[in-house]
Scaffold this motif. Sequence first.
Motif, short mmCIF file in Angstrom:
data_model
loop_
_atom_site.label_atom_id
_atom_site.label_comp_id
_atom_site.label_asym_id
_atom_site.label_seq_id
_atom_site.Cartn_x
_atom_site.Cartn_y
_atom_site.Cartn_z
N SER A 143 0.87 -1.18 0.00
CA SER A 143 0.00 0.00 0.00
C SER A 143 0.90 1.23 0.00
O SER A 143 1.67 1.45 0.94
CB SER A 143 -0.90 0.00 1.23
N LEU A 144 0.81 2.03 -1.04
CA LEU A 144 1.66 3.21 -1.18
C LEU A 144 1.08 4.39 -0.39
O LEU A 144 -0.12 4.41 -0.07
CB LEU A 144 1.81 3.56 -2.65
N PRO A 145 1.91 5.38 -0.07
CA PRO A 145 1.47 6.49 0.79
C PRO A 145 0.27 7.27 0.26
O PRO A 145 -0.46 7.88 1.05
CB PRO A 145 2.72 7.38 0.86
N ASP A 146 0.04 7.28 -1.06
CA ASP A 146 -1.07 8.06 -1.63
C ASP A 146 -2.36 7.27 -1.72
O ASP A 146 -3.37 7.77 -2.22
CB ASP A 146 -0.69 8.57 -3.02
N GLY A 147 -2.35 6.00 -1.26
CA GLY A 147 -3.54 5.17 -1.34
C GLY A 147 -3.54 4.24 -2.53
O GLY A 147 -4.43 3.39 -2.66
N SER A 148 -2.57 4.36 -3.43
CA SER A 148 -2.44 3.43 -4.54
C SER A 148 -1.88 2.11 -4.02
O SER A 148 -1.33 2.05 -2.92
CB SER A 148 -1.50 4.00 -5.62
N THR A 149 -2.00 1.06 -4.83
CA THR A 149 -1.43 -0.23 -4.45
C THR A 149 -0.43 -0.69 -5.51
O THR A 149 -0.57 -0.37 -6.69
CB THR A 149 -2.52 -1.31 -4.27
N MET A 150 0.55 -1.44 -5.06
CA MET A 150 1.60 -1.96 -5.94
C MET A 150 1.78 -3.43 -5.62
O MET A 150 1.90 -3.82 -4.47
CB MET A 150 2.90 -1.19 -5.70
N GLU A 175 9.37 -6.72 -12.11
CA GLU A 175 8.06 -6.38 -12.65
C GLU A 175 7.12 -5.96 -11.53
O GLU A 175 7.17 -6.50 -10.43
CB GLU A 175 7.50 -7.60 -13.39
N ALA A 176 6.24 -5.02 -11.82
CA ALA A 176 5.28 -4.56 -10.82
C ALA A 176 3.99 -4.14 -11.50
O ALA A 176 4.01 -3.60 -12.61
CB ALA A 176 5.85 -3.41 -10.00
N PHE A 177 2.89 -4.38 -10.79
CA PHE A 177 1.56 -3.95 -11.26
C PHE A 177 1.08 -2.84 -10.33
O PHE A 177 1.19 -2.95 -9.11
CB PHE A 177 0.58 -5.11 -11.24
N PHE A 178 0.54 -1.78 -10.91
CA PHE A 178 0.11 -0.62 -10.14
C PHE A 178 -1.38 -0.35 -10.36
O PHE A 178 -1.85 -0.31 -11.50
CB PHE A 178 0.89 0.63 -10.56
N ASP A 179 -2.10 -0.18 -9.26
CA ASP A 179 -3.49 0.28 -9.30
C ASP A 179 -3.49 1.66 -8.64
O ASP A 179 -3.41 1.78 -7.42
CB ASP A 179 -4.39 -0.70 -8.54
N VAL A 180 -3.55 2.69 -9.48
CA VAL A 180 -3.24 4.05 -9.04
C VAL A 180 -4.50 4.82 -8.65
O VAL A 180 -5.50 4.85 -9.40
CB VAL A 180 -2.49 4.81 -10.16
N ARG A 181 -4.46 5.45 -7.48
CA ARG A 181 -5.56 6.31 -7.03
C ARG A 181 -5.60 7.57 -7.88
O ARG A 181 -4.58 8.21 -8.13
CB ARG A 181 -5.38 6.68 -5.55
N HIS A 182 -6.80 7.93 -8.32
CA HIS A 182 -6.97 9.09 -9.20
C HIS A 182 -6.62 10.39 -8.47
O HIS A 182 -7.13 10.66 -7.38
CB HIS A 182 -8.42 9.15 -9.70
N ASP A 183 -5.73 11.17 -9.05
CA ASP A 183 -5.32 12.46 -8.49
C ASP A 183 -4.75 13.32 -9.61
O ASP A 183 -3.55 13.34 -9.86
CB ASP A 183 -4.27 12.27 -7.39
N PRO A 184 -5.63 14.06 -10.33
CA PRO A 184 -5.18 14.83 -11.49
C PRO A 184 -4.09 15.85 -11.17
O PRO A 184 -3.27 16.17 -12.03
CB PRO A 184 -6.47 15.53 -11.96
N ALA A 185 -4.06 16.34 -9.95
CA ALA A 185 -3.08 17.37 -9.61
C ALA A 185 -1.69 16.80 -9.38
O ALA A 185 -0.70 17.56 -9.37
CB ALA A 185 -3.55 18.14 -8.37
N HIS A 186 -1.60 15.50 -9.16
CA HIS A 186 -0.30 14.90 -8.86
C HIS A 186 -0.11 13.65 -9.70
O HIS A 186 -0.51 12.56 -9.30
CB HIS A 186 -0.20 14.55 -7.36
N PRO A 187 0.47 13.79 -10.88
CA PRO A 187 0.69 12.62 -11.74
C PRO A 187 1.51 11.55 -11.03
O PRO A 187 2.40 11.84 -10.24
CB PRO A 187 1.47 13.21 -12.94
N PHE A 188 1.19 10.31 -11.34
CA PHE A 188 1.89 9.15 -10.80
C PHE A 188 2.86 8.67 -11.87
O PHE A 188 2.47 8.36 -13.00
CB PHE A 188 0.86 8.06 -10.47
N ARG A 189 4.15 8.60 -11.52
CA ARG A 189 5.17 8.25 -12.52
C ARG A 189 5.93 7.00 -12.08
O ARG A 189 6.30 6.86 -10.91
CB ARG A 189 6.14 9.40 -12.73
N VAL A 190 6.19 6.14 -13.06
CA VAL A 190 7.01 4.95 -12.84
C VAL A 190 8.14 4.96 -13.86
O VAL A 190 7.90 4.90 -15.07
CB VAL A 190 6.21 3.64 -12.98
N ALA A 191 9.36 5.06 -13.38
CA ALA A 191 10.54 5.03 -14.25
C ALA A 191 11.21 3.67 -14.13
O ALA A 191 11.32 3.11 -13.04
CB ALA A 191 11.51 6.14 -13.87
#
Length: 337
Positions: A143-150, A175-191
């Motif tokens: 569980s990531l700090p913004d509420g998304s899951t990895m 490899e990782a799968f991300f289910d990202v919480r919607h937050d238009p003001a803060h893009p979620f980036r994976v490098a």
Amino acid sequence: MAHDGAEDDKSGGAFTHPDPIVDEALEWLARRQNAPLELAEQRQFQEWLLRSPRHGEEFRYLEAMWRSPELGKAAEGLPAAARGSVNRRRLLSAARYVQSWSLRGVAAAAILMIAIGAWQYPALMLRWQADYITATGGRAQVSLPDGSTMLLNTASAVSIDFTNGRRQVTLLEGEAFFDVRHDPAHPFRVAAHYGETEVKGTAFAVRTESDQDTIVLERGRVEVSRLSDSGDHVELDPGEMVTATAKALSVVARRDPSEILAWRDGRIIFENQRLAHVLDELRRYYDGIVIVADARVGDLVVTGNYRLDDVPGAIRTLADAAGATMNRLPGGIILLR
């Protein structure tokens, strides 16, 4: 500090060969390689050699294997730190077990074993960089700090940065799968190694390898760009995938996410694939070595749906279907021929 998703690897510990004479020969060879024997030790060694003809035969066999040109060439390219991590007893014991091979064949098996030592050094470096890490065959949901899951797949590592409104993940390995919480003001980036994926709320997977990154979109929408050229970018719709390399992005392709992401449910699914390719995938989940001694076996086309918690069982079933013979050897080695 990395959070480990599985038990620590114990392969670096002491290794005992089931044949006591071979085990004693391994011990004497290791002692002679590490430092010159003292006078008392030399007498003990000579007494051991004279106990039976087999004592001398086993020792000479192992010594010849250790001095073979093939093994020397394999070791030349290893960094000093990796070379020092090689477990002699495990290496020589596994090589001695396949005594029906020619010396060149035994050395080839030993070369594969010595490669394990080369992998241990970068693994330590990876642990220092990662915030989360999984062992071979393991998975971990975070569980990531913004509420998304990895969800991390086998042998994967990531570092994260969620400070000051950032939502940044770096996929260091695997490899990782991300289910990202919607937050238009803060893009979620994976490098990863070659590409960066940016989203505002969606579900997707990223896999990084030595020569490319692969991005698969399950739902929503993502933008993928190359790290070395942000102007080279594409947008993906659900069910699409793209690969990024040092030089370019691939053409966007359609893929069934339920098949390519079956690992989330602990399975591997493939249809009309070369057995060599399937074995490459299964190796990612197996903490051992898979050797294909006959190239013709790897060219066979197979289809299947297998559990990832029993890789040897999956390989045995595939071998039976392909008409190949599978043998399990000490040290976690699987031999197909």
